[in-house]
Scaffold this active site. Sequence first.
Site, PDB file in Angstrom:
ATOM      1  N   TYR A 191     -48.841 -27.706  20.975  1.00 28.70           N
ATOM      2  CA  TYR A 191     -49.359 -26.338  21.088  1.00 28.70           C
ATOM      3  C   TYR A 191     -50.890 -26.382  20.990  1.00 28.70           C
ATOM      4  CZ  TYR A 191     -49.708 -21.289  20.334  1.00 28.70           C
ATOM      5  OH  TYR A 191     -50.034 -19.970  20.445  1.00 28.70           O
ATOM      6  N   LYS A 235     -22.560 -20.901  34.726  1.00 25.69           N
ATOM      7  CA  LYS A 235     -23.035 -21.824  35.761  1.00 25.69           C
ATOM      8  C   LYS A 235     -24.219 -22.633  35.252  1.00 25.69           C
ATOM      9  CE  LYS A 235     -20.914 -20.509  39.876  1.00 25.69           C
ATOM     10  NZ  LYS A 235     -20.934 -20.493  41.340  1.00 25.69           N
ATOM     11  N   GLU A 267     -26.680 -15.857  43.076  1.00 28.29           N
ATOM     12  CA  GLU A 267     -25.267 -15.814  42.700  1.00 28.29           C
ATOM     13  C   GLU A 267     -24.735 -14.388  42.735  1.00 28.29           C
ATOM     14  OE1 GLU A 267     -21.666 -17.518  41.485  1.00 28.29           O
ATOM     15  OE2 GLU A 267     -23.524 -18.616  41.837  1.00 28.29           O
ATOM     16  N   ASP A 268     -23.568 -14.203  43.339  1.00 27.92           N
ATOM     17  CA  ASP A 268     -22.816 -12.944  43.252  1.00 27.92           C
ATOM     18  C   ASP A 268     -23.638 -11.726  43.677  1.00 27.92           C
ATOM     19  OD1 ASP A 268     -20.615 -14.348  42.331  1.00 27.92           O
ATOM     20  OD2 ASP A 268     -21.139 -14.074  40.224  1.00 27.92           O
ATOM     21  N   ASP A 303     -22.531 -18.631  46.758  1.00 27.75           N
ATOM     22  CA  ASP A 303     -21.406 -17.995  47.448  1.00 27.75           C
ATOM     23  C   ASP A 303     -21.419 -18.326  48.938  1.00 27.75           C
ATOM     24  OD1 ASP A 303     -20.457 -16.223  45.129  1.00 27.75           O
ATOM     25  OD2 ASP A 303     -22.561 -15.723  45.304  1.00 27.75           O
ATOM     26  N   GLY A 349     -17.509 -11.798  54.408  1.00 23.21           N
ATOM     27  CA  GLY A 349     -18.612 -11.548  53.508  1.00 23.21           C
ATOM     28  C   GLY A 349     -19.526 -12.755  53.464  1.00 23.21           C
ATOM     29  N   ASN A 368      -9.633 -15.561  44.517  1.00 23.44           N
ATOM     30  CA  ASN A 368      -9.351 -15.746  43.090  1.00 23.44           C
ATOM     31  C   ASN A 368      -9.269 -14.396  42.391  1.00 23.44           C
ATOM     32  OD1 ASN A 368      -8.960 -18.418  42.216  1.00 23.44           O
ATOM     33  ND2 ASN A 368     -11.125 -18.897  42.505  1.00 23.44           N
ATOM     34  N   ASN A 414     -16.747 -24.230  44.324  1.00 21.80           N
ATOM     35  CA  ASN A 414     -18.179 -24.515  44.425  1.00 21.80           C
ATOM     36  C   ASN A 414     -18.691 -25.484  43.370  1.00 21.80           C
ATOM     37  OD1 ASN A 414     -17.733 -22.408  46.132  1.00 21.80           O
ATOM     38  ND2 ASN A 414     -19.334 -21.076  45.342  1.00 21.80           N
TER      39      ASN A 414
END
Length: 385
Positions: free
Chosen positions: A37, A92, A134-135, A160, A194, A286, A317
């Site tokens: 630091y 994840k 993601e998503d 995805d 999609g 799923n 995935n």
Amino acid sequence: MADQLDEVLKLHARHNGVLGIESEMAVNNRSDLGKAYTPGVAAISKLLAKDPSLRDRYTLSGKLVAVVSDGSAVLGLGNIGPAGSLPVIEGKSLLYKDLAGVNALPLSVAQVSTDEFVATVKNIAGSFAGIHLEDIAAPRCFEIEARLSQELDIPVYHDDQEGTAVVVMAGLLNAARVVGKDFHNLRVLINGAGASGIATARLLAAAGIKQITLVDINGVITPDDQRANAYQRQLAAQLGSHVNGSTLSQAIIGQDVFIGLSDANVLSAEAVQTMADQPIIFGLANPIPEIDPDVAQKAGAAVIATGSSQYPNQVNNILVFPGLYKGLLSSGLKKVSLELETNVANALANMVQEPKSEHIVPGVFDEGVVKTVAEAVVDFAKANA
């Protein structure tokens, strides 16, 4: 089931999630403090002020991946919002660390406009070596990824899309070997257009499959179908027309492959029986697949894959993303291209030297999966340097 849920809740509550931060050095005395630091970091700060690119060498940003979601399209759960997405992207991030040694940070973003989302990620991108999306709901996920890939000098990857496409292609390469059919001549129907369906169709087309049909809840997607979005219509035009009829039950007649990236129980045994000899069924919805594997088998399916660990051939995935980013970070590669995806899919498929109907992809915990994927990325980067 209730006992299992209670155990999960207790586990996550006890640890406030599944992630923490560990230091890379101990601070035990004044000397350590001065190096980690103040005053030591002042010299590094001044150095980075002059040359910001050096941050990847001297700070965590050179090895940290942001896992970003707005929770608008979580698999099996739908639009559950930014807070709802946190357990998923935290999980994840844990898998990144435990499976591949990759540092990842979950970040939830409010459900704002595409412009705001892109701006938000761009404004924080300097703290990261890569972006894992993601998503995020289609169709805006396509624009978000395309814009970030173009405007950032770090890899941008949508799990995805690319993750699904790669593992589907790996499984299909070996499924074709099992049934003795030429991969490039397979007639493929993809149900669900999609993010994952579009990306899978793009990759399979780029890999040389000539006959691909896209189907969604409204039926076969055509270039002039105004119910479809612009990305779906554009891809339909690129793929061309290969079926007679407009419904799933009509379009599936004579197909070699059904790839479901859609919803539970949309494929009947009767429909499977109208497919070509030795049909291949990937029911990847799923938690409940498009058709029960036992029903598909009795209807004549030669190879069956799902997204679930409950059955053989889990096309998931998790086989891709940990090793992919391990390779991206070590190679310095900045883009995830269709050519790279093809390279990774072939490497994954080749891990199964003698594919059988119940073994067309490596297992999630098979030794060497992360290493194989990472090396495929590094090899691709060297070949295209």
